[in-house]
Design an enzyme around this catalytic site. Structure first.
Site, PDB file in Angstrom:
ATOM      1  N   LYS A   1       8.612   9.532   1.561  1.00 29.84           N
ATOM      2  CA  LYS A   1       8.186   9.918  -0.039  1.00 29.84           C
ATOM      3  C   LYS A   1       7.017   9.022  -0.333  1.00 29.84           C
ATOM      4  O   LYS A   1       6.959   7.848  -0.482  1.00 29.84           O
ATOM      5  CB  LYS A   1       9.325   9.274  -0.886  1.00 29.84           C
ATOM      6  CG  LYS A   1       9.130   9.641  -2.232  1.00 29.84           C
ATOM      7  CD  LYS A   1       9.683   8.778  -3.404  1.00 29.84           C
ATOM      8  CE  LYS A   1       8.983   7.742  -3.779  1.00 29.84           C
ATOM      9  NZ  LYS A   1       7.692   7.924  -4.581  1.00 29.84           N
TER      10      LYS A   1
ATOM     11  N   CYS B   1      -3.836  -4.695  -0.643  1.00 28.93           N
ATOM     12  CA  CYS B   1      -2.707  -5.611  -0.496  1.00 28.93           C
ATOM     13  C   CYS B   1      -3.333  -7.169  -0.221  1.00 28.93           C
ATOM     14  O   CYS B   1      -3.071  -7.904  -0.589  1.00 28.93           O
ATOM     15  CB  CYS B   1      -1.492  -5.350   0.093  1.00 28.93           C
ATOM     16  SG  CYS B   1      -2.004  -4.880   1.852  1.00 28.93           S
TER      17      CYS B   1
ATOM     18  N   GLU C   1      -1.635 -10.791  -9.261  1.00 28.51           N
ATOM     19  CA  GLU C   1      -2.161 -10.230  -8.396  1.00 28.51           C
ATOM     20  C   GLU C   1      -3.169  -8.942  -9.111  1.00 28.51           C
ATOM     21  O   GLU C   1      -2.523  -8.038  -9.667  1.00 28.51           O
ATOM     22  CB  GLU C   1      -1.446  -9.487  -7.392  1.00 28.51           C
ATOM     23  CG  GLU C   1      -2.127  -8.333  -6.540  1.00 28.51           C
ATOM     24  CD  GLU C   1      -1.008  -7.522  -5.768  1.00 28.51           C
ATOM     25  OE1 GLU C   1       0.026  -7.066  -6.157  1.00 28.51           O
ATOM     26  OE2 GLU C   1      -1.353  -7.100  -4.389  1.00 28.51           O
TER      27      GLU C   1
HETATM   28  P1  NAD Z   1       4.948   0.418  -6.484  1.00 24.09           P
HETATM   29  O1  NAD Z   1       5.902  -0.433  -5.982  1.00 24.09           O
HETATM   30  O2  NAD Z   1       5.047   0.683  -7.954  1.00 24.09           O
HETATM   31  O3  NAD Z   1       5.315   1.718  -5.816  1.00 24.09           O
HETATM   32  C1  NAD Z   1       5.321   2.048  -4.327  1.00 24.09           C
HETATM   33  C2  NAD Z   1       6.289   3.215  -4.126  1.00 24.09           C
HETATM   34  O4  NAD Z   1       7.814   2.825  -4.388  1.00 24.09           O
HETATM   35  C3  NAD Z   1       6.006   4.452  -4.866  1.00 24.09           C
HETATM   36  O5  NAD Z   1       6.076   5.645  -3.825  1.00 24.09           O
HETATM   37  C4  NAD Z   1       7.052   4.416  -5.895  1.00 24.09           C
HETATM   38  O6  NAD Z   1       7.446   5.922  -6.471  1.00 24.09           O
HETATM   39  C5  NAD Z   1       8.218   3.827  -5.134  1.00 24.09           C
HETATM   40  N1  NAD Z   1       9.266   3.256  -6.043  1.00 24.09           N
HETATM   41  C6  NAD Z   1       9.071   2.696  -7.407  1.00 24.09           C
HETATM   42  N2  NAD Z   1      10.199   2.526  -7.983  1.00 24.09           N
HETATM   43  C7  NAD Z   1      11.107   2.523  -7.122  1.00 24.09           C
HETATM   44  C8  NAD Z   1      12.196   2.136  -7.016  1.00 24.09           C
HETATM   45  N3  NAD Z   1      13.083   1.330  -8.055  1.00 24.09           N
HETATM   46  N4  NAD Z   1      13.256   2.128  -5.696  1.00 24.09           N
HETATM   47  C9  NAD Z   1      12.468   2.831  -4.558  1.00 24.09           C
HETATM   48  N5  NAD Z   1      11.211   3.299  -4.665  1.00 24.09           N
HETATM   49  C10 NAD Z   1      10.597   3.023  -5.879  1.00 24.09           C
HETATM   50  O7  NAD Z   1       3.799  -0.063  -5.827  1.00 24.09           O
HETATM   51  P2  NAD Z   1       2.420   0.498  -6.040  1.00 24.09           P
HETATM   52  O8  NAD Z   1       1.947   0.358  -7.385  1.00 24.09           O
HETATM   53  O9  NAD Z   1       2.277   2.246  -5.396  1.00 24.09           O
HETATM   54  O10 NAD Z   1       1.496  -0.348  -5.020  1.00 24.09           O
HETATM   55  C11 NAD Z   1       0.836  -1.345  -5.268  1.00 24.09           C
HETATM   56  C12 NAD Z   1       1.727  -2.379  -4.701  1.00 24.09           C
HETATM   57  O11 NAD Z   1       1.399  -2.497  -3.535  1.00 24.09           O
HETATM   58  C13 NAD Z   1       0.447  -3.949  -4.763  1.00 24.09           C
HETATM   59  O12 NAD Z   1       1.300  -4.932  -5.261  1.00 24.09           O
HETATM   60  C14 NAD Z   1       0.070  -4.233  -3.313  1.00 24.09           C
HETATM   61  O13 NAD Z   1      -0.186  -5.329  -3.206  1.00 24.09           O
HETATM   62  C15 NAD Z   1       1.193  -3.608  -2.643  1.00 24.09           C
HETATM   63  N6  NAD Z   1       0.812  -3.374  -1.118  1.00 24.09           N
HETATM   64  C16 NAD Z   1       1.255  -3.766  -0.263  1.00 24.09           C
HETATM   65  C17 NAD Z   1       0.819  -3.679   1.089  1.00 24.09           C
HETATM   66  C18 NAD Z   1       1.369  -4.346   2.276  1.00 24.09           C
HETATM   67  O14 NAD Z   1       1.204  -3.951   3.342  1.00 24.09           O
HETATM   68  N7  NAD Z   1       1.867  -5.528   2.004  1.00 24.09           N
HETATM   69  C19 NAD Z   1       0.044  -2.514   1.146  1.00 24.09           C
HETATM   70  C20 NAD Z   1      -0.492  -2.032   0.335  1.00 24.09           C
HETATM   71  C21 NAD Z   1      -0.079  -2.034  -0.928  1.00 24.09           C
END
Ligand code: NAD
Length: 479
Positions: free
Chosen positions: A173, A280, A377
Site C-alpha cells: 500500500k 528521513c 523533525e
Molecule cells: P505516515 O506515517 O503519515 O504515513 C506512512 C504510511 O502509513 C502511509 O502509507 C499511510 O497511509 C500509512 N498509515 C497512516 N496511518 C496508518 C495506520 N494507523 N496504520 C497503518 N498505516 C497507516 O508517514 P509519512 O508522512 O508518509 O512519511 C514521513 C515520515 O516517514 C517521516 O517521519 C520520515 O522521517 C519517515 N521516513 C522514514 C524513513 C526510514 O527509512 N526510516 C524513510 C522515509 C520516511
C-alpha cells in the site's frame, strides 16, 4: 502490454486490474493541479488481495531460490524498460526535481538486481553420521508493506525485493499522497510475476490500519512516521505479526573546526536539503564548531542562494516543492513558531508561494537547543545551525533526542571524527560523506527511529523465520 503512465490508475489484485467505487484525488504539488483519481480500496478488496497473496504463497516459496531471484531481477528490468515514464510520473506526483527522480528510479533498478543475488545460507551446527542439526531460513507468508510519500518507488522496492527473494508474497500500500508510480509498478509487473505474488492496493490511512490488523498477514514492513509506527506496533499484536519499522529521525551533523569550510559547506547543504529535506536521514540539526561557525554559515547561505527551487519538471530546478498540503501547513506553522519565538533567519523563513507547496530554503541562526526547530523533525527545508565548542557537550546534545536514525561527522582528523561517531546513538553514522546507501549495507534506526533492519543479509533475514531440522540417523532398534 503498452502502459499509459499518466492515466487509468488501477490496483493489482491476483494479477488483474481492479478499480473501486470510492476514489482518492491526487494533486501535483508544484501546481496544485489535479492529476488523477485512484482507487480507494474497500475492506473486501483488501481481503481479496490478501487471499490472493496467501494462495500464491504456497507455490511461490516452493520455487527454487534461483527462480525467485530471477523474477526479482526481472522487476529491475521492467522498471528500466519504463524508466523515463517512471521518472516523469514521480516528479509529477512527488514534486522532486529531475536529478532526484533519476537517483530514485536508478536506485530501484540497482536494488532489484543486487538483492536478487542475495541468499541466506543454512547453518549446520552438528553433522555426524548419526545426527545432523541444520537451521535454515523459511519465509513468513503474506507481507503487508506500507510506504510513505518521500521516496515512493525506492522504499517500496526495498521491501518487495527481499520479501520475494525470501519466498514471501505481498500486499503493498503506497501513501495516499503518492500512489501513482506504485500503482503503475503493480500494473507493469502483472506481465512479469505470477498472479498474487505482488498485490498493490491504494487507499487512505484506514486501509493501512486494516492491513496492520489483518489476521492472514504475517508481517508488516513499514516506512513512515514514528507516530504511525507506534500505532502499527500496537495493532500488529493481534496475531503476533513480525514488524520492521523504519521511522522518523532528527539526525545531527557535527562539523569539526578543521574542515575545509567552502568545500564542506556545499556537501552540508545537500546533506540537509536533498529532496527538499523530505528525507528521513536528512541532516536536521547542524552542530558547527564556534571557530568556523560564522564562516561556514556564510558559505552555506552563499551556496544556498545558487540553488534553484521550483517545479521539478522544469529544467535547471534543483529542489521541488513540499509533497502535500498537510506537510506544507505543518512547516508554515513551524516557521511561524520560530519567528514568534525570536529566531534569526540567515535565509528564508517566509512562505511566499501563491501556487504550489513551496517552502524556501530556510537557515536558522543558532536557535535555543529546546526550540521546536531543533527538537522536532521538520521534514522540510528548515535547518537550524547550532554552535558548540566542546566535544563532550556536542555528543551529549546530539544524543539528546528520542530518535536514533543516522548522523554525520565532518572533519580532517579521522581518529577524532571516529571517536565521536562511535558514541552517537544512531543506526548509521557517516564520516565525511552522507546518504550513501547500498543493498548490501544494513540500514535501520535506534531508539524511536525504528525497529529492525532493511538491506543486506540482515534485512533479508527479517522476511524469514528460522527453522531448525534435527535428523537422527542412528540405526533404529529392531521392532
Ligand atoms: P505516515 O506515517 O503519515 O504515513 C506512512 C504510511 O502509513 C502511509 O502509507 C499511510 O497511509 C500509512 N498509515 C497512516 N496511518 C496508518 C495506520 N494507523 N496504520 C497503518 N498505516 C497507516 O508517514 P509519512 O508522512 O508518509 O512519511 C514521513 C515520515 O516517514 C517521516 O517521519 C520520515 O522521517 C519517515 N521516513 C522514514 C524513513 C526510514 O527509512 N526510516 C524513510 C522515509 C520516511
Amino acid at each position: 502490454m503498452t502502459t499509459d503512465f499518466f492515466s487509468d490508475f488501477t490496483m493489482t489484485v491476483d494479477g488483474r486490474a481492479v478499480t473501486s467505487a470510492e476514489t482518492i484525488q491526487t494533486v501535483n504539488p508544484a501546481t496544485e493541479a489535479f492529476i488523477a483519481d485512484v482507487p480507494d480500496a474497500s475492506r473486501e478488496q483488501l481481503d481479496a488481495a490478501v487471499a490472493s497473496a496467501k494462495r500464491a504463497f504456497r507455490s511461490w516459496w516452493q520455487r527454487p531460490l534461483a527462480e525467485r531471484q530471477a523474477y526479482v531481477s526481472k522487476i529491475g528490468d521492467a522498471i528500466e524498460a519504463h524508466a523515463e515514464a517512471f521518472k516523469r510520473l514521480l516528479t509529477l506526483e512527488q514534486g522532486k526535481a529531475r536529478q532526484g527522480a533519476e537517483w530514485e528510479i536508478g536506485g530501484s533498478i540497482i536494488w532489484c538486481r543486487e538483492i536478487a543475488k542475495q541468499s541466506l545460507p543454512a547453518h549446520v551446527s552438528e553433522n555426524t553420521p548419526e545426527r545432523t542439526v541444520e537451521t535454515r531460513n523459511v519465509p513468513l507468508g503474506v507481507i503487508g508493506a506500507i510506504t510513505p510519500w518521500n521516496f515512493p518507488v525506492l522504499l517500496a522496492i526495498w521491501k518487495i525485493a527481499p520479501a520475494l527473494v525470501a519466498g514471501n508474497t505481498m500486499v503493498l500500500k503506497p501513501s495516499p499522497y503518492t500512489p501513482l508510480c506504485t500503482l503503475k509498478l503493480g500494473e507493469i509487473l502483472r506481465d512479469v510475476l505470477p498472479p498474487g505474488v505482488l498485490n498493490v492496493v491504494s487507499g487512505g490511512n484506514d486501509l493501512g490500519a486494516w492491513i496492520t490488523a489483518h489476521p492472514d498477514i504475517s508481517k508488516i514492513s513499514f516506512t513512515g512516521s514514528t507516530a504511525t509506527g507506534r500505532r502499527i506496533m500496537a495493532a500488529a499484536s493481534g496475531n503476533l505479526k513480525r514488524i520492521t519499522l523504519e521511522l522518523g529521525g532528527n539526525d545531527p551533523a557535527i562539523v569539526l573546526p578543521d574542515v575545509d569550510v567552502k568545500e564542506t559547506a556545499q556537501k552540508l547543504f545537500w546533506a540537509a536539503f536533498q529532496n527538499s529535506a523530505q528525507f528521513c536521514v536528512a541532516a536536521k540539526r547542524m552542530y558547527i564548531h564556534e571557530a568556523i561557525y560564522d564562516d561556514l554559515a556564510a558559505e552555506l547561505v552563499k551556496y544556498a542562494r545558487t540553488v534553484k527551487v521550483g517545479d521539478g519538471s522544469q529544467q535547471g530546478v534543483d529542489l521541488g516543492p513540499i509533497q502535500n498540503r498537510m506537510q506544507f501547513d505543518k512547516l508554515r506553522e513551524l516557521l511561524a513558531d520560530a519567528k514568534a519565538s525570536g529566531a534569526k533567519f540567515l535565509l528564508g523563513g517566509e512562505i511566499k508561494a501563491e501556487r504550489g507547496y513551496f517552502v524556501p530554503v530556510t537557515i536558522v541562526d543558532n536557535p535555543a537547543e529546546d526550540s521546536r526547530v531543533v527538537v522536532e523533525e521538520a521534514f522540510g527545508p528548515v535547518l537550524p545551525l547550532l554552535k558548540f565548542n566542546d566535544v563532550e557537550d556536542v555528543i551529549e546534545r546530539a544524543n539528546q533526542t528520542e530518535y536514533g536514525l543516522a548522523a554525520s561527522v565532518w572533519g580532517k582528523d579521522i581518529d577524532a571524527a571516529q571517536a565521536i561517531a562511535e558514541r552517537i546513538e544512531a543506526g548509521t553514522v557517516w564520516i565525511n560523506e552522507i546518504h550513501t546507501f547500498s543493498p548490501h549495507v544494513t540500514f535501520g534506526g535506534h531508539k524511536q527511529s525504528g525497529m529492525g533492519i532493511e538491506n543486506a543479509l540482515d534485512g533479508l533475514a527479517e522476511y524469514t523465520n528460522l527453522q531448525t531440522i534435527v535428523t537422527n540417523r542412528a540405526p533404529q532398534p529392531a521392532a
